[in-house]
Design a protein around this motif. Structure first.
Motif, PDB file in Angstrom:
ATOM      1  N   SER A 136      36.377  44.484  40.452  1.00 19.09           N
ATOM      2  CA  SER A 136      37.567  45.337  39.705  1.00 19.09           C
ATOM      3  C   SER A 136      36.926  46.793  38.770  1.00 19.09           C
ATOM      4  O   SER A 136      37.579  47.546  38.570  1.00 19.09           O
ATOM      5  N   PHE A 171      32.825  29.098  38.934  1.00 20.11           N
ATOM      6  CA  PHE A 171      33.469  30.488  38.646  1.00 20.11           C
ATOM      7  C   PHE A 171      32.506  31.676  39.265  1.00 20.11           C
ATOM      8  O   PHE A 171      32.721  32.928  38.669  1.00 20.11           O
ATOM      9  N   ARG A 206      32.828  33.847  51.289  1.00 15.30           N
ATOM     10  CA  ARG A 206      33.890  34.174  51.245  1.00 15.30           C
ATOM     11  C   ARG A 206      33.494  35.582  50.125  1.00 15.30           C
ATOM     12  O   ARG A 206      33.861  36.296  49.798  1.00 15.30           O
ATOM     13  N   ILE A 207      32.378  34.936  49.485  1.00 19.91           N
ATOM     14  CA  ILE A 207      31.442  35.656  48.372  1.00 19.91           C
ATOM     15  C   ILE A 207      31.926  37.132  49.008  1.00 19.91           C
ATOM     16  O   ILE A 207      31.794  38.347  48.572  1.00 19.91           O
ATOM     17  N   LYS A 259      33.969  39.344  49.605  1.00 21.55           N
ATOM     18  CA  LYS A 259      34.691  40.134  48.551  1.00 21.55           C
ATOM     19  C   LYS A 259      33.950  41.308  48.154  1.00 21.55           C
ATOM     20  O   LYS A 259      34.874  42.645  48.210  1.00 21.55           O
ATOM     21  N   SER A 271      34.174  38.606  27.731  1.00 20.51           N
ATOM     22  CA  SER A 271      34.838  38.652  28.965  1.00 20.51           C
ATOM     23  C   SER A 271      33.889  40.199  29.433  1.00 20.51           C
ATOM     24  O   SER A 271      33.705  41.291  28.957  1.00 20.51           O
ATOM     25  N   ASP A 300      34.967  38.773  41.839  1.00 23.96           N
ATOM     26  CA  ASP A 300      36.580  39.661  41.596  1.00 23.96           C
ATOM     27  C   ASP A 300      36.462  40.453  40.050  1.00 23.96           C
ATOM     28  O   ASP A 300      37.056  41.614  40.925  1.00 23.96           O
ATOM     29  N   GLU A 301      36.045  39.805  39.108  1.00 20.67           N
ATOM     30  CA  GLU A 301      36.223  41.175  38.296  1.00 20.67           C
ATOM     31  C   GLU A 301      34.996  42.274  38.159  1.00 20.67           C
ATOM     32  O   GLU A 301      35.924  42.724  37.558  1.00 20.67           O
ATOM     33  N   GLU A 335      33.242  33.154  42.524  1.00 22.76           N
ATOM     34  CA  GLU A 335      33.956  33.889  42.878  1.00 22.76           C
ATOM     35  C   GLU A 335      34.620  34.710  42.064  1.00 22.76           C
ATOM     36  O   GLU A 335      35.106  35.660  42.542  1.00 22.76           O
ATOM     37  N   GLN A 336      35.437  33.944  41.239  1.00 11.88           N
ATOM     38  CA  GLN A 336      35.867  35.060  39.911  1.00 11.88           C
ATOM     39  C   GLN A 336      35.417  35.597  39.258  1.00 11.88           C
ATOM     40  O   GLN A 336      35.986  36.909  39.096  1.00 11.88           O
ATOM     41  N   THR A 337      33.780  35.877  39.305  1.00 11.92           N
ATOM     42  CA  THR A 337      33.220  36.669  38.251  1.00 11.92           C
ATOM     43  C   THR A 337      33.038  37.361  39.413  1.00 11.92           C
ATOM     44  O   THR A 337      33.237  39.013  38.776  1.00 11.92           O
TER      45      THR A 337
END
Length: 216
Positions: free
Chosen positions: A90, A80, A116-117, A120, A61, A86-87, A82-84
């Motif tokens: 962070s 995956f 959306r991306i 972010k 990860s 976000d990570e 958007e989640q990527t």
């Protein structure tokens, strides 16, 4: 000179999200190109199901990577993406190349995900190349980066080449050996959700290593 764009061309560490053990896949071929061209910095491949790829230690990860990441190259499936992002945000990553396709170039649903991306990315004070792009090359010997899925070894030069089209960029890259043209930087910007040719033009105009600027 904008630091987030500088990290795209002169990264000291790269996280490759979506690195693959499957030969001929984009995630495998891009990592192979980085390895064969002799990238000088630190490399962090990410694959949740692999312990190593092409001889590199693989992280399961993004969160497992303890060191700073100057550039992230993302090749995960669209679901995956958007989640990527976000990570990565962070982890305070501010330079991202999203190679994954299937966004506004394919229709309304993809366009909404891309929006959306981008939101972010902007909220995270980061910069994004792509999506739907081929990657970046920086031939200078202190970097030696070919982060594309085209298995070429371009020689060092002083020309910057920016292409919206990944296919054209690949065709040009494949034809270089037949010419006396040598690139310092080459980048494919795809959908231009964030970084456009205007940003690249401004950066190259401030980069003393780049003497000639070319666009498609």
């Amino acid at each position: 000179m904008e630091q987030a764009i500088k990290n795209i061309f002169y990264p000291k560490s790269i996280c490759v999200v979506g690195a693959s053990t499957k030969e001929k896949s984009i995630g495998y071929e891009l990592l192979k190109s980085i390895k064969l061209y002799g990238y000088k910095g630190k490399l962090f491949p990410v694959n949740p199901k692999a312990d190593s790829v092409l001889g590199y230690k693989c992280y399961h990860s993004i969160g497992e990577i303890a060191e700073p990441i100057e550039l992230a190259i993302v090749m995960v499936p669209k679901i995956f993406a958007e989640q990527t992002i976000d990570e990565l945000l962070s982890k305070k990553v501010t330079s991202i190349i999203l190679i994954t396709a299937g966004f506004k170039e394919v229709g309304k649903e993809g366009e909404e995900i891309e929006k959306r991306i981008l939101e972010k990315v902007k909220n995270g004070n980061a910069r994004l190349v792509g999506p739907n792009c081929m990657g970046v090359i920086s031939t200078f010997s202190d970097v030696s980066l070919n982060a594309t899925f085209v298995a070429e070894k371009p020689e060092i030069g002083e020309t910057g080449f920016c292409s919206q089209s990944g296919a054209i960029a690949a065709a040009v890259l494949n034809s270089l050996r037949e010419t006396n043209i040598r690139f310092g930087h080459m980048i494919s910007i795809g959908n231009k959700a964030d970084i456009s040719e205007n940003d690249i033009l401004k950066f190259w105009n401030e980069d003393e290593r780049i003497k000639t600027i070319t666009f498609y």
